[in-house]
Design an enzyme around this catalytic site. Structure first.
Site, PDB file in Angstrom:
ATOM      1  N   ILE A 433       5.179  -7.928  -3.611  1.00  0.00           N
ATOM      2  CA  ILE A 433       4.479  -6.973  -4.471  1.00  0.00           C
ATOM      3  C   ILE A 433       3.203  -6.439  -3.817  1.00  0.00           C
ATOM      4  CG2 ILE A 433       3.547  -6.645  -6.821  1.00  0.00           C
ATOM      5  CD1 ILE A 433       6.604  -7.160  -6.627  1.00  0.00           C
ATOM      6  N   GLY A 434       2.741  -7.079  -2.759  1.00  0.00           N
ATOM      7  CA  GLY A 434       1.597  -6.513  -2.046  1.00  0.00           C
ATOM      8  C   GLY A 434       0.665  -7.548  -1.457  1.00  0.00           C
ATOM      9  N   SER A 435       0.038  -8.356  -2.312  1.00  0.00           N
ATOM     10  CA  SER A 435      -0.981  -9.261  -1.764  1.00  0.00           C
ATOM     11  C   SER A 435      -0.344 -10.528  -1.208  1.00  0.00           C
ATOM     12  CB  SER A 435      -2.015  -9.601  -2.829  1.00  0.00           C
ATOM     13  OG  SER A 435      -1.427 -10.168  -3.960  1.00  0.00           O
ATOM     14  N   HIS A 643       4.743  -0.971  -9.903  1.00  0.00           N
ATOM     15  CA  HIS A 643       4.869  -2.386 -10.261  1.00  0.00           C
ATOM     16  C   HIS A 643       4.127  -2.654 -11.560  1.00  0.00           C
ATOM     17  CE1 HIS A 643       4.306  -6.696 -10.237  1.00  0.00           C
ATOM     18  NE2 HIS A 643       3.004  -6.501 -10.284  1.00  0.00           N
ATOM     19  N   HIS A 696       2.552 -17.304 -10.916  1.00  0.00           N
ATOM     20  CA  HIS A 696       1.376 -17.907 -11.531  1.00  0.00           C
ATOM     21  C   HIS A 696       1.444 -19.428 -11.521  1.00  0.00           C
ATOM     22  CE1 HIS A 696       0.982 -13.800 -13.202  1.00  0.00           C
ATOM     23  NE2 HIS A 696      -0.252 -14.052 -12.825  1.00  0.00           N
TER      24      HIS A 696
HETATM   25  C1  LIG Z   1      -2.990  -8.739 -11.347  1.00  0.00           C
HETATM   26  N1  LIG Z   1      -4.123  -9.148 -12.106  1.00  0.00           N
HETATM   27  C2  LIG Z   1      -5.330  -8.499 -12.039  1.00  0.00           C
HETATM   28  C3  LIG Z   1      -5.974  -8.130 -13.232  1.00  0.00           C
HETATM   29  N2  LIG Z   1      -7.145  -7.479 -13.222  1.00  0.00           N
HETATM   30  C4  LIG Z   1      -7.710  -7.177 -12.039  1.00  0.00           C
HETATM   31  N3  LIG Z   1      -8.869  -6.508 -12.010  1.00  0.00           N
HETATM   32  N4  LIG Z   1      -7.160  -7.534 -10.860  1.00  0.00           N
HETATM   33  C5  LIG Z   1      -5.971  -8.190 -10.821  1.00  0.00           C
HETATM   34  O1  LIG Z   1      -5.479  -8.497  -9.723  1.00  0.00           O
HETATM   35  N5  LIG Z   1      -5.389  -8.420 -14.400  1.00  0.00           N
HETATM   36  C6  LIG Z   1      -4.115  -9.034 -14.500  1.00  0.00           C
HETATM   37  C7  LIG Z   1      -3.854  -9.907 -13.327  1.00  0.00           C
HETATM   38  C8  LIG Z   1      -4.757 -11.099 -13.371  1.00  0.00           C
HETATM   39  N6  LIG Z   1      -4.624 -11.824 -12.196  1.00  0.00           N
HETATM   40  C9  LIG Z   1      -5.625 -12.233 -11.404  1.00  0.00           C
HETATM   41  C10 LIG Z   1      -5.247 -12.952 -10.289  1.00  0.00           C
HETATM   42  C11 LIG Z   1      -6.211 -13.426  -9.442  1.00  0.00           C
HETATM   43  C12 LIG Z   1      -7.546 -13.197  -9.706  1.00  0.00           C
HETATM   44  C13 LIG Z   1      -8.518 -13.762  -8.767  1.00  0.00           C
HETATM   45  O2  LIG Z   1      -8.117 -14.431  -7.840  1.00  0.00           O
HETATM   46  N7  LIG Z   1      -9.810 -13.582  -8.932  1.00  0.00           N
HETATM   47  C14 LIG Z   1     -10.745 -14.147  -8.018  1.00  0.00           C
HETATM   48  C15 LIG Z   1     -11.877 -13.193  -7.755  1.00  0.00           C
HETATM   49  C16 LIG Z   1     -11.437 -12.046  -6.910  1.00  0.00           C
HETATM   50  C17 LIG Z   1     -12.613 -11.471  -6.172  1.00  0.00           C
HETATM   51  O3  LIG Z   1     -13.202 -10.545  -6.632  1.00  0.00           O
HETATM   52  N8  LIG Z   1     -12.978 -12.080  -5.076  1.00  0.00           N
HETATM   53  C18 LIG Z   1     -14.116 -11.667  -4.285  1.00  0.00           C
HETATM   54  C19 LIG Z   1     -15.212 -12.695  -4.350  1.00  0.00           C
HETATM   55  C20 LIG Z   1     -14.700 -14.028  -3.936  1.00  0.00           C
HETATM   56  C21 LIG Z   1     -15.737 -15.122  -4.004  1.00  0.00           C
HETATM   57  O4  LIG Z   1     -15.868 -15.774  -5.014  1.00  0.00           O
HETATM   58  N9  LIG Z   1     -16.469 -15.343  -2.908  1.00  0.00           N
HETATM   59  C22 LIG Z   1     -17.402 -16.416  -2.839  1.00  0.00           C
HETATM   60  C23 LIG Z   1     -17.441 -16.919  -1.404  1.00  0.00           C
HETATM   61  C24 LIG Z   1     -16.114 -17.328  -0.887  1.00  0.00           C
HETATM   62  C25 LIG Z   1     -15.722 -18.731  -1.238  1.00  0.00           C
HETATM   63  O5  LIG Z   1     -16.495 -19.644  -0.965  1.00  0.00           O
HETATM   64  O6  LIG Z   1     -14.592 -18.922  -1.742  1.00  0.00           O
HETATM   65  C26 LIG Z   1     -18.769 -15.886  -3.216  1.00  0.00           C
HETATM   66  O7  LIG Z   1     -18.976 -14.650  -3.111  1.00  0.00           O
HETATM   67  O8  LIG Z   1     -19.574 -16.706  -3.626  1.00  0.00           O
HETATM   68  C27 LIG Z   1     -13.681 -11.499  -2.837  1.00  0.00           C
HETATM   69  O9  LIG Z   1     -12.539 -11.850  -2.510  1.00  0.00           O
HETATM   70  O10 LIG Z   1     -14.460 -10.982  -2.064  1.00  0.00           O
HETATM   71  C28 LIG Z   1     -11.289 -15.432  -8.576  1.00  0.00           C
HETATM   72  O11 LIG Z   1     -11.842 -16.150  -7.724  1.00  0.00           O
HETATM   73  O12 LIG Z   1     -11.196 -15.713  -9.769  1.00  0.00           O
HETATM   74  C29 LIG Z   1      -7.928 -12.484 -10.809  1.00  0.00           C
HETATM   75  C30 LIG Z   1      -6.955 -11.984 -11.681  1.00  0.00           C
HETATM   76  N1  LIG Z   2      -0.354  -5.080  -5.356  1.00  0.00           N
HETATM   77  C1  LIG Z   2      -0.967  -6.023  -6.265  1.00  0.00           C
HETATM   78  C2  LIG Z   2      -0.372  -5.928  -7.631  1.00  0.00           C
HETATM   79  C3  LIG Z   2      -0.846  -6.953  -8.592  1.00  0.00           C
HETATM   80  S1  LIG Z   2      -0.479  -6.569 -10.242  1.00  0.00           S
HETATM   81  C4  LIG Z   2      -0.799  -7.417  -5.711  1.00  0.00           C
HETATM   82  O1  LIG Z   2       0.192  -7.638  -5.038  1.00  0.00           O
HETATM   83  O2  LIG Z   2      -1.627  -8.281  -5.954  1.00  0.00           O
HETATM   84 ZN   LIG Z   3       1.357  -7.719 -10.847  1.00  0.00          ZN
END
Ligand SMILES: CN1c2c(nc(N)[nH]c2=O)NC[C@@H]1CNc1ccc(C(=O)N[C@@H](CCC(=O)N[C@@H](CCC(=O)N[C@@H](CCC(=O)O)C(=O)O)C(=O)O)C(=O)O)cc1
Ligand SMILES: N[C@@H](CCS)C(=O)O
Ligand SMILES: [Zn+2]
Length: 756
Positions: A433-435, A643, A696
């Site tokens: 799906i992408g990531s 998707h 998930h």
């Molecule tokens: C597909 N989904 C999404 C939804 N909404 C979105 N806006 N995006 C989506 O992808 N809604 C429905 C679903 C929900 N699913 C998910 C799946 C996964 C996450 C997720 O993994 N969220 C991360 C945060 C993502 C992010 O912004 N990361 C930033 C910052 C990372 C970070 O915390 N960095 C640290 C340092 C690194 C470390 O030590 O690990 C910091 O800055 O302190 C990035 O990658 O740069 C999560 O962690 O929860 C969300 C919804």
């Molecule tokens: N291209 C995105 C869709 C998430 S809904 C991914 O693969 O994470």
């Molecule tokens: Zn999805």
């Protein structure tokens, strides 16, 4: 005395402390005691912050280690039989097993909470589910707050909402057949809260914002006749929409209080005041719990005064429109945000100060809150006058859009033929799906780049190496259509928001999405356009590494809109059209760069559907138009994918078909392919990839599992139109799981191919 109230506070912590604690526990890096201690610290801090903000009625039991609907399921003892093994342990382990699955038992389903980007765990019901009060969390948290000197109003998900969200697992069972048994446990829980000293309980019934069946209406009558007699006074909370035709029902229930959402539906105040009778307390939600714009206090006080004039001081509460779960915690942490924009915003704590100011104005007079009102009025005026919210060129372009721009050149059948010649894919083509995994090193490299500890060249080299590794792995595994892996993206919405004009992003504006996962929704404050290509270099690089097709990967306009904090000074449809034009520019640039397949993700299309049927047609019309505008400019040889995950597709099939994507991938595995039925019934004409791996869950599905699911899908959809793919992106999984699961997926597809 008119009182200020809150319906729920964000539980994750301003710095996502809960996320860190829960994930450390899951990894075995910390003990249950340490996790429980973090929970307690967060609750204590949040109660104190709410008190300091001037809130009289503070909620408890709004905290959760995973999800408040799951907490209610545990309170009711509705543990699905497959978790019997985990039920012997402690409740913490049990709830995580139910939410995330174990090697022995797949996770419970998860889906969207009404029209939000928050996900709850779907309760499962059997005819013989033995309800019993299994968890006393609500009582314990009430007691905990009291020991700290904070009198709280515990919050429960209401029985009718809980049953409406539940899924019956036995043929012929209607969840409402179980109403009586469920109510017995609610009654026991309310009695326990009363015995502990709780005077009031907030019972959330957001189903009051929906079109209700006769059975639901009757259940509301039965439930509240019974529960109101138990003891604690009930503040029945509706939110996310107006009561409309449920108004008489809601105001007639024998509860002591009713909360209404006056942000989504300010027009309901008059009718509610006329119907509420002479005893009930009315809680009016006048500060937006779903968005981050500062309230216009002089405007909102007019609503408050209208209610006060009719009800007097003793029967009025002033509150946010809904729980603040959907808002980030504290605007004061946003030191890097542009000063002008910051002056227009309010996060959870600032919203509570607004509630307190409105309450102060009514309770002690305007002079006590004059400064807050003047600042609010000045911010509203400045925002209206700002030159940064409008761009004449964007408006002119959006106004000139024609139907032709939204139409692919040829119909699907003709496109299918030319695309088949171009790509020459086998039957049951496999893709993702992408990531790919957003591992700790990936997040750390991005954090280091942002802090300046890693320079641009170093970051780019790192991302190139990750992308190449993903491409090579996909080739080795034998996938047919590859992706670049999205390593450069923090999030599928925020990444684009950072590059589009009209969007701003925060440093700390985290909102819980599900479990420990959070998102940082960008803020759309102005007209949207795309100053420069956003993804072309990464897609072109990945394509240069392989002879297999690599899909370009974009987030669609409706999802960009839905998962952002959207400007409230312009129609959503207009903002969406602007985003669609920006994405269209990107689609055409990808095509020019030689990318033959372009996926435009729209996982939030269904979530954006209005809660009431009457409002849906017009939403679907503009949402579909926006997708088509984004996709419609390409040649017939370019294959457009889309998707969607977590969608109940039945009621929107015509809209999904009208998107006219060449291929759609959908989430189906948690529901065991149930969702594909809608595509069969509708005779969906284009290609479909029903998900065969629930991404998930940390569980690795074996090839036989996946083969069974594809065969099941093949009963509903002609096999020549089926793709084989996971439910959603793989960013939350680790490489070992991804490698094993994708190898199994390819094995399953090859076995099917051999039998074709
Ligand atoms: C597909 N989904 C999404 C939804 N909404 C979105 N806006 N995006 C989506 O992808 N809604 C429905 C679903 C929900 N699913 C998910 C799946 C996964 C996450 C997720 O993994 N969220 C991360 C945060 C993502 C992010 O912004 N990361 C930033 C910052 C990372 C970070 O915390 N960095 C640290 C340092 C690194 C470390 O030590 O690990 C910091 O800055 O302190 C990035 O990658 O740069 C999560 O962690 O929860 C969300 C919804
Ligand atoms: N291209 C995105 C869709 C998430 S809904 C991914 O693969 O994470
Ligand atoms: Zn999805």
């Amino acid at each position: 005395m008119t009182r200020s109230a809150n319906l729920g506070f964000p539980r994750i912590g301003a710095h996502r402390e809960l996320k860190a604690a829960v994930e450390a526990f899951w990894k075995g890096q910390s003990s249950a005691e340490a996790l429980l201690a973090t929970g307690s610290e967060l609750r204590t801090r949040h109660w104190q912050l709410q008190k300091s903000a001037g809130i009289d009625i503070v909620p408890s039991n709004d905290f959760s280690f995973y999800d408040h609907v799951l907490d209610m399921t545990l309170a009711l003892g509705a543990v699905p039989p497959r978790f019997a093994h985990a039920a012997e342990g402690d409740l913490l382990t049990l709830q995580f097993a139910m939410a995330r699955g174990t090697d022995a038992a797949p996770a419970m389903e998860m889906t969207k909470w009404f029209d939000t980007n928050y996900h709850y765990i779907v309760p499962e019901l059997h005819a013989d589910t033995a309800f019993k009060l299994l968890s006393a969390k609500a009582v314990e948290e009430y007691r905990e707050a009291r020991s700290l000197g904070v009198e709280t109003r515990p919050v429960l998900v209401g029985p009718v909402t809980w049953l409406s969200l539940a899924k019956a697992k036995d043929e012929g069972l209607d969840p409402f057949d179980l109403l009586d048994s469920v109510l017995s446990v609610y009654a026991e829980l309310l009695a326990a809260l009363k015995a502990e000293g709780a005077q009031w309980v907030q019972v959330d019934e957001p189903v009051l914002a929906l079109d209700l069946s006769e059975r639901q209406q009757a259940a509301l009558q039965t439930a509240y006749a019974r529960l109101a007699a138990v003891g604690p006074k009930i503040m029945l909370a509706s939110y996310f929409e107006g009561l409309r035709d449920n108004l008489e029902l809601a105001t007639g229930l024998p509860v002591a209080g009713l909360h209404i959402d006056l942000v989504r539906a300010p027009e309901q105040l008059g009718p509610v005041l006329a119907a509420i009778g002479s005893e009930k307390v009315l809680s009016i939600g006048v500060v937006d719990g779903r968005n981050i714009w500062r309230a216009n206090l002089p405007e909102q006080i007019a609503l408050v005064r209208g209610a006060w004039d009719r009800l007097g001081p003793e029967r009025l509460e002033i509150a946010p429109s809904c729980s603040l779960l959907h808002c980030p915690v504290d605007l004061d942490l946003e030191t890097a945000l542009d000063d002008e924009l910051r002056s227009w915003l309010a996060f959870a704590l600032q919203k509570l100060e607004e509630v307190a100011a409105l309450t102060g104005a009514i309770r002690t007079g305007m002079s006590s809150v004059r400064a807050a009102f003047e600042a609010s009025a000045a911010a509203a005026a400045a925002r209206q006058a700002s030159s940064h919210t409008s761009d004449p060129a964007v408006r002119a372009r959006a106004a000139a859009v024609t139907e032709a721009a939204r139409r692919r050149k040829a119909g699907y059948a003709e496109r299918r033929a030319v695309q088949a010649r171009r790509f020459n894919l086998p039957a049951y083509p496999t893709t993702t799906i992408g990531s790919f995994p957003q591992t700790k090193p990936v997040r750390e490299a991005r954090a280091a780049f942002r802090k300046g500890a890693l320079d641009a060249a170093g970051y780019e080299a790192f991302l190139r190496a990750e992308t190449e590794r993903a491409v090579r792995l996909q080739e080795e595994i034998g996938l047919d259509v590859l992706v670049h892996g999205e390593f450069e993206r923090n999030d599928m919405v925020e990444y684009f928001g950072e590059q589009l004009a009209g969007f701003a992003f925060t440093r700390n504006g985290w909102v819980q999405s599900y479990g420990s996962r959070c998102v940082k929704p960008p803020v759309i404050f102005g007209d949207v356009s795309r100053p420069a290509p956003m993804t072309v270099a990464w897609s072109a690089y990945a394509q240069s590494l392989t002879a297999k097709p690599v899909k370009g990967m974009l987030t669609g306009p409706v999802t960009m809109l839905q998962w952002s904090f959207v400007r409230n000074d312009q129609k959503r449809s207009e903002t969406c059209r602007q985003i669609a034009l920006a994405i269209r520019d990107e689609v055409l640039d990808l095509e020019k760069a030689g990318i033959g397949m372009i996926q435009i993700d729209e996982p939030a299309l269904r979530e954006g559907l209005p809660l009431r049927h009457d409002d849906r047609e017009s939403y679907l019309a503009w949402a579909v138009d926006c997708f088509r505008l984004a996709a419609g400019g390409v040649a017939d040889t370019t294959q457009i994918h889309t998707h969607m995950c977590y969608a109940e597709f039945n009621d929107i099939m015509p809209a999904i078909a009208a998107l006219d994507a060449d291929v759609i991938s959908i989430e189906t595995s948690r529901s065991d392919m149930e969702l594909i039925e809608a595509f069969r019934t509708f005779a969906y004409p284009n290609e479909i990839g029903p998900g065969v791996w629930d991404i998930h869950s940390p569980r690795v599905p074996d090839d036989a599992d996946m083969e069974r699911l594809i065969r099941k899908a093949g009963e509903a959809i002609p096999p020549e139109r089926l793709w084989v793919n996971p439910d959603c992106g793989l960013k939350t999984r680790d490489w070992a799981e991804v490698t094993a699961s994708l190898a199994n997926l390819v094995t399953a597809a090859r076995r099917l191919r051999a039998g074709v």
